[in-house]
Design a protein around this motif. Structure first.
Motif, PDB file in Angstrom:
ATOM      1  N   ASN A  38       0.832  -1.204   0.000  1.00 55.31           N
ATOM      2  CA  ASN A  38       0.000   0.000   0.000  1.00 55.31           C
ATOM      3  C   ASN A  38       0.865   1.251   0.000  1.00 55.31           C
ATOM      4  OD1 ASN A  38       0.808  -0.908   2.586  1.00 55.31           O
ATOM      5  ND2 ASN A  38      -0.523   0.597   3.534  1.00 55.31           N
ATOM      6  N   SER A  39       2.169   1.068   0.180  1.00 55.46           N
ATOM      7  CA  SER A  39       3.081   2.209   0.198  1.00 55.46           C
ATOM      8  C   SER A  39       3.960   2.161  -1.058  1.00 55.46           C
ATOM      9  CB  SER A  39       3.955   2.118   1.446  1.00 55.46           C
ATOM     10  OG  SER A  39       4.382   3.379   1.836  1.00 55.46           O
ATOM     11  N   LEU A  40       4.529   0.988  -1.322  1.00 56.30           N
ATOM     12  CA  LEU A  40       5.304   0.761  -2.545  1.00 56.30           C
ATOM     13  C   LEU A  40       5.065  -0.680  -2.980  1.00 56.30           C
ATOM     14  CD1 LEU A  40       7.398   1.578  -4.686  1.00 56.30           C
ATOM     15  CD2 LEU A  40       9.184   0.834  -3.100  1.00 56.30           C
ATOM     16  N   GLY A  41       4.387  -0.850  -4.097  1.00 56.22           N
ATOM     17  CA  GLY A  41       4.075  -2.191  -4.591  1.00 56.22           C
ATOM     18  C   GLY A  41       5.338  -2.954  -4.969  1.00 56.22           C
ATOM     19  N   VAL A  42       5.251  -4.284  -4.954  1.00 51.54           N
ATOM     20  CA  VAL A  42       6.374  -5.163  -5.290  1.00 51.54           C
ATOM     21  C   VAL A  42       6.726  -5.038  -6.781  1.00 51.54           C
ATOM     22  CG1 VAL A  42       6.961  -7.626  -5.553  1.00 51.54           C
ATOM     23  CG2 VAL A  42       5.964  -6.805  -3.412  1.00 51.54           C
ATOM     24  N   LEU A  43       8.003  -5.233  -7.067  1.00 53.85           N
ATOM     25  CA  LEU A  43       8.500  -5.171  -8.453  1.00 53.85           C
ATOM     26  C   LEU A  43       7.881  -6.294  -9.303  1.00 53.85           C
ATOM     27  CD1 LEU A  43      10.681  -4.266 -10.608  1.00 53.85           C
ATOM     28  CD2 LEU A  43      12.211  -5.938  -9.528  1.00 53.85           C
ATOM     29  N   PRO A  44       7.187  -5.941 -10.388  1.00 49.60           N
ATOM     30  CA  PRO A  44       6.705  -6.994 -11.300  1.00 49.60           C
ATOM     31  C   PRO A  44       7.889  -7.631 -12.031  1.00 49.60           C
ATOM     32  CG  PRO A  44       5.423  -4.982 -11.567  1.00 49.60           C
ATOM     33  CD  PRO A  44       6.632  -4.628 -10.741  1.00 49.60           C
ATOM     34  N   ARG A  45       7.773  -8.926 -12.286  1.00 55.62           N
ATOM     35  CA  ARG A  45       8.864  -9.649 -12.950  1.00 55.62           C
ATOM     36  C   ARG A  45       9.157  -9.068 -14.340  1.00 55.62           C
ATOM     37  NH1 ARG A  45      10.696 -14.353 -10.839  1.00 55.62           N
ATOM     38  NH2 ARG A  45       8.896 -15.060  -9.681  1.00 55.62           N
ATOM     39  N   ALA A  46       8.125  -8.535 -14.990  1.00 53.23           N
ATOM     40  CA  ALA A  46       8.299  -8.041 -16.365  1.00 53.23           C
ATOM     41  C   ALA A  46       9.022  -6.686 -16.413  1.00 53.23           C
ATOM     42  CB  ALA A  46       6.925  -7.892 -17.032  1.00 53.23           C
ATOM     43  N   THR A  47       9.050  -5.972 -15.301  1.00 53.87           N
ATOM     44  CA  THR A  47       9.511  -4.579 -15.348  1.00 53.87           C
ATOM     45  C   THR A  47      10.986  -4.411 -15.742  1.00 53.87           C
ATOM     46  OG1 THR A  47       7.833  -4.040 -13.715  1.00 53.87           O
ATOM     47  CG2 THR A  47       9.558  -2.394 -14.062  1.00 53.87           C
ATOM     48  N   PRO A  48      11.931  -5.159 -15.125  1.00 51.71           N
ATOM     49  CA  PRO A  48      13.335  -4.898 -15.464  1.00 51.71           C
ATOM     50  C   PRO A  48      13.619  -5.066 -16.966  1.00 51.71           C
ATOM     51  CG  PRO A  48      13.195  -6.238 -13.480  1.00 51.71           C
ATOM     52  CD  PRO A  48      11.798  -6.149 -14.031  1.00 51.71           C
ATOM     53  N   TYR A 231       2.321   4.076  -7.630  1.00 47.16           N
ATOM     54  CA  TYR A 231       3.356   3.205  -7.034  1.00 47.16           C
ATOM     55  C   TYR A 231       2.871   2.338  -5.883  1.00 47.16           C
ATOM     56  CZ  TYR A 231       3.704   7.549  -4.244  1.00 47.16           C
ATOM     57  OH  TYR A 231       3.426   8.671  -3.514  1.00 47.16           O
ATOM     58  N   LYS A 232       1.580   2.453  -5.554  1.00 42.96           N
ATOM     59  CA  LYS A 232       1.078   1.627  -4.444  1.00 42.96           C
ATOM     60  C   LYS A 232       0.531   0.312  -5.008  1.00 42.96           C
ATOM     61  CE  LYS A 232      -0.075   5.850  -1.904  1.00 42.96           C
ATOM     62  NZ  LYS A 232       0.975   5.875  -0.893  1.00 42.96           N
ATOM     63  N   TYR A 233      -0.796   0.181  -5.062  1.00 46.36           N
ATOM     64  CA  TYR A 233      -1.367  -1.096  -5.523  1.00 46.36           C
ATOM     65  C   TYR A 233      -1.245  -1.273  -7.039  1.00 46.36           C
ATOM     66  CZ  TYR A 233      -3.486  -1.377  -0.864  1.00 46.36           C
ATOM     67  OH  TYR A 233      -3.702  -1.441   0.498  1.00 46.36           O
ATOM     68  N   LEU A 234      -0.801  -0.234  -7.756  1.00 47.32           N
ATOM     69  CA  LEU A 234      -0.608  -0.399  -9.197  1.00 47.32           C
ATOM     70  C   LEU A 234       0.815  -0.857  -9.527  1.00 47.32           C
ATOM     71  CD1 LEU A 234      -2.685   2.583 -10.674  1.00 47.32           C
ATOM     72  CD2 LEU A 234      -3.370   0.200 -10.337  1.00 47.32           C
ATOM     73  N   ASN A 235       1.650  -0.961  -8.510  1.00 50.24           N
ATOM     74  CA  ASN A 235       2.984  -1.594  -8.667  1.00 50.24           C
ATOM     75  C   ASN A 235       3.872  -0.930  -9.719  1.00 50.24           C
ATOM     76  OD1 ASN A 235       2.034  -3.653  -6.834  1.00 50.24           O
ATOM     77  ND2 ASN A 235       0.879  -4.491  -8.553  1.00 50.24           N
ATOM     78  N   GLY A 239       8.039   6.404  -7.007  1.00 45.32           N
ATOM     79  CA  GLY A 239       7.824   7.689  -7.683  1.00 45.32           C
ATOM     80  C   GLY A 239       7.099   7.574  -9.008  1.00 45.32           C
ATOM     81  N   ALA A 240       6.440   6.447  -9.257  1.00 50.15           N
ATOM     82  CA  ALA A 240       5.692   6.290 -10.521  1.00 50.15           C
ATOM     83  C   ALA A 240       4.703   7.443 -10.680  1.00 50.15           C
ATOM     84  CB  ALA A 240       4.929   4.963 -10.522  1.00 50.15           C
ATOM     85  N   PRO A 241       4.433   7.854 -11.930  1.00 49.02           N
ATOM     86  CA  PRO A 241       3.459   8.931 -12.124  1.00 49.02           C
ATOM     87  C   PRO A 241       2.088   8.555 -11.566  1.00 49.02           C
ATOM     88  CG  PRO A 241       4.663   8.468 -14.148  1.00 49.02           C
ATOM     89  CD  PRO A 241       5.025   7.390 -13.182  1.00 49.02           C
ATOM     90  N   GLY A 242       1.309   9.589 -11.263  1.00 47.23           N
ATOM     91  CA  GLY A 242      -0.060   9.390 -10.785  1.00 47.23           C
ATOM     92  C   GLY A 242      -1.049   9.572 -11.927  1.00 47.23           C
ATOM     93  N   PHE A 243      -2.333   9.692 -11.563  1.00 46.85           N
ATOM     94  CA  PHE A 243      -3.325   9.878 -12.624  1.00 46.85           C
ATOM     95  C   PHE A 243      -4.399  10.880 -12.199  1.00 46.85           C
ATOM     96  CE2 PHE A 243      -4.770   6.145 -10.201  1.00 46.85           C
ATOM     97  CZ  PHE A 243      -6.117   6.405  -9.984  1.00 46.85           C
ATOM     98  N   ARG A 390       1.103  -0.009  10.426  1.00 50.04           N
ATOM     99  CA  ARG A 390       0.233  -0.141   9.252  1.00 50.04           C
ATOM    100  C   ARG A 390       0.680  -1.323   8.387  1.00 50.04           C
ATOM    101  NH1 ARG A 390      -0.256   4.419   4.549  1.00 50.04           N
ATOM    102  NH2 ARG A 390       1.880   3.738   4.224  1.00 50.04           N
ATOM    103  N   PHE A 391      -0.299  -2.114   7.975  1.00 47.89           N
ATOM    104  CA  PHE A 391       0.000  -3.309   7.170  1.00 47.89           C
ATOM    105  C   PHE A 391      -0.912  -3.339   5.952  1.00 47.89           C
ATOM    106  CE2 PHE A 391       0.972  -4.134  11.601  1.00 47.89           C
ATOM    107  CZ  PHE A 391       2.291  -4.561  11.508  1.00 47.89           C
ATOM    108  N   GLY A 392      -0.293  -3.436   4.774  1.00 45.70           N
ATOM    109  CA  GLY A 392      -1.066  -3.460   3.532  1.00 45.70           C
ATOM    110  C   GLY A 392      -1.122  -4.880   2.975  1.00 45.70           C
ATOM    111  N   PHE A 393      -2.256  -5.202   2.374  1.00 49.34           N
ATOM    112  CA  PHE A 393      -2.461  -6.555   1.841  1.00 49.34           C
ATOM    113  C   PHE A 393      -2.785  -6.435   0.362  1.00 49.34           C
ATOM    114  CE2 PHE A 393      -3.144  -6.347   6.283  1.00 49.34           C
ATOM    115  CZ  PHE A 393      -2.521  -7.492   6.769  1.00 49.34           C
ATOM    116  N   THR A 394      -1.843  -6.881  -0.468  1.00 46.76           N
ATOM    117  CA  THR A 394      -2.042  -6.813  -1.916  1.00 46.76           C
ATOM    118  C   THR A 394      -2.440  -8.208  -2.383  1.00 46.76           C
ATOM    119  OG1 THR A 394      -0.343  -5.111  -2.028  1.00 46.76           O
ATOM    120  CG2 THR A 394      -0.973  -6.158  -4.102  1.00 46.76           C
ATOM    121  N   PRO A 395      -3.716  -8.397  -2.716  1.00 48.21           N
ATOM    122  CA  PRO A 395      -4.185  -9.755  -2.986  1.00 48.21           C
ATOM    123  C   PRO A 395      -3.523 -10.411  -4.192  1.00 48.21           C
ATOM    124  CG  PRO A 395      -5.911  -8.113  -3.384  1.00 48.21           C
ATOM    125  CD  PRO A 395      -4.786  -7.403  -2.724  1.00 48.21           C
ATOM    126  N   LEU A 396      -2.838  -9.626  -5.023  1.00 49.64           N
ATOM    127  CA  LEU A 396      -2.127 -10.215  -6.164  1.00 49.64           C
ATOM    128  C   LEU A 396      -0.985 -11.115  -5.700  1.00 49.64           C
ATOM    129  CD1 LEU A 396      -1.731  -7.094  -8.488  1.00 49.64           C
ATOM    130  CD2 LEU A 396      -3.071  -9.130  -9.022  1.00 49.64           C
TER     131      LEU A 396
END
Ligand SMILES: Cc1ncc(COP(=O)(O)O)c(C=O)c1O
Length: 431
Positions: A38-48, A231-235, A239-243, A390-396
């Motif tokens: 919920n603060s910084l989503g995990v790195l997706p495998r495809a990103t690097p 950069y939160k649940y959208l991973n 500093g990813a852009p917002g919308f 605070r604890f965030g739960f990302t169901p992905l």
């Protein structure tokens, strides 16, 4: 409930294949449980690989040609259309740009200028005292600049603030500290019934909980403007852009009135490559774009958004929500059972209809140190001043066994009292 029960729930979890989309191998090998998506989503495998491709090929070889050939110039809108699907908005209605803070400045400016025209006797923006500070700071600055008043309410008072003085109601859908979630359609309807505009901050919602900004076409229940975070649940990466989003009835009016937002940069111009001296806003939401978008960050954001869209094949946001509720239920139940007697209180609502995808615990004196001690034991959450763990739960990617292990480690640091060690009380810059 046992650890074995949690493993059994993971074994039948229809969303479990999605975890493979994330680069969690090192964390798994080190036994680290991550409850801070919920603060910084995990790195997706495809990103690097994707970022490497953009650097080496699109930038390295394509160079300036990539603005056209690699579609850089429309990437903000392309990702915007993807995020729109996650928040109940239509294609072309949402743009990715800048940060959440800057987008809030832009959409709140739009709301203020509409309120000035349509309801000139109203000069009040209402928000919650507990809203995220950037929202309050920006609202305060704009209110001062435009001769508005910013009135801050306690969470349970907001309903009473909806009256004939109200011009704009500015709320964050899921509260960043408590995890309490507003009933979006109901609150928007109340604001509209009072003749006010509704601005939503979706930083802790997009990708985590179902959001229907358009209220399936019911204009009264729909939002007017919204912003959110990449950069939160959208991973999307640090500093990813917002919308930013505006209801299409508002952008249609902006088109008719040639309305310009205050950050009227060249890429929000109707024809940026005509390089004219006068500003003519681009149609629709594109006017909310200001300057050149950051391609490397956008490439990473797209990979992150794609991880959430990948859930479509597994029941989509409804399935994500069901799992998120189950994870937070298990966490609350385990904390209350296994960590009782140590002064921790569950702050997040028990009522799942008003609970986001995080759980906040409060402790009067030890919250910061407890979070640090827990991190040292390999369970990562965060601290929010003055007293919240605070604890965030990302169901992905969060598993039921992660929940068990995190609570087990919390119990250990409480029972051993190790959180009282001075090293856990040294405040870092980021908490
Ligand atoms: C609810 C909310 N709004 C806005 C922001 C600010 O976002 P940014 O720093 O990306 O502008 C945050 C950051 O955590 C947030 O939680």
């Amino acid at each position: 409930m046992t650890r074995h029960d949690c493993l059994a729930r993971d074994a039948v979890d229809a969303l479990s294949p999605l975890r493979a989309l994330f680069a969690l191998d090192r964390l798994d090998a080190e036994g680290i449980v991550y409850l801070d998506g919920n603060s910084l989503g995990v790195l997706p495998r495809a990103t690097p690989d994707r970022v490497r491709e953009v650097v080496a090929s699109e930038w390295g070889v394509g160079l300036i040609r990539s603005w056209n050939a690699a579609g850089w110039i429309t990437l903000s809108q392309r990702i915007g259309d993807k995020i729109a699907r996650l928040v109940g908005a239509g294609p072309g209605e949402l743009v990715v740009a800048d940060s959440t803070s800057i987008n809030l400045f832009k959409v709140l400016s739009a709301a203020i200028s509409m309120a000035k025209t349509d309801t000139p006797s109203r000069r009040r923006i209402v928000s919650e005292r507990s809203n995220f500070p950037t929202d309050l700071y920006i609202a305060d600055t704009l209110a001062r600049e435009h001769g508005f008043e910013l009135a801050l309410m306690d969470d349970d008072e907001v309903g009473t603030a909806v009256d004939d003085r109200l011009a704009i109601l500015l709320l964050t859908h899921v509260n960043y500290r408590t995890g309490r979630m507003h009933r979006m359609a109901e609150v928007s309807r109340a604001a509209h019934a009072a003749g006010a505009l509704m601005v939503w901050d979706l930083a802790h919602s997009a990708g985590a909980v179902p959001v229907d900004l358009r209220a399936s076409g019911v204009v009264d229940d729909a939002g007017d403007f919204a912003v959110g975070c990449g950069y939160k649940y959208l991973n999307g990466g640090p500093g990813a852009p917002g919308f930013a989003w505006a209801h299409p009835r508002h952008t249609a009016r902006m088109d008719r009135e040639q309305w310009r937002q205050p950050l009227s940069g060249w890429l929000g111009h109707a024809a940026p490559f005509e390089f004219t001296a006068d500003y003519r806003p681009a149609p629709g939401m594109s006017r909310f774009i200001c300057g050149t978008p950051p391609m490397l960050s956008l490439a990473a954001l797209e990979c992150g958004v794609d991880t959430v869209l990948a859930a479509d094949a597994h029941g989509g946001i409804t399935a994500l929500r069901r799992k998120s509720v189950a994870l937070t239920d298990v966490f609350i139940e385990l904390v209350e059972w296994r960590c009782r007697g140590h002064g921790l209180r569950v702050v997040t609502p028990r009522d799942v209809t008003v609970r986001g995808s995080q759980v906040a615990l409060a402790h009067d004196t030890g919250a910061y140190a407890m979070v640090q001690a827990l991190i040292a034991r390999g369970a990562i959450g965060d601290f929010r001043a003055p007293d919240i763990l605070r604890f965030g739960f990302t169901p992905l990617y969060t598993r039921f066994v992660d929940v068990w292990d995190a609570v087990d480690r919390l119990r250990q640091i409480l029972e051993t009292g190790e959180w009282r060690e001075p090293r856990f009380n040294v405040r870092a810059a980021v908490t």
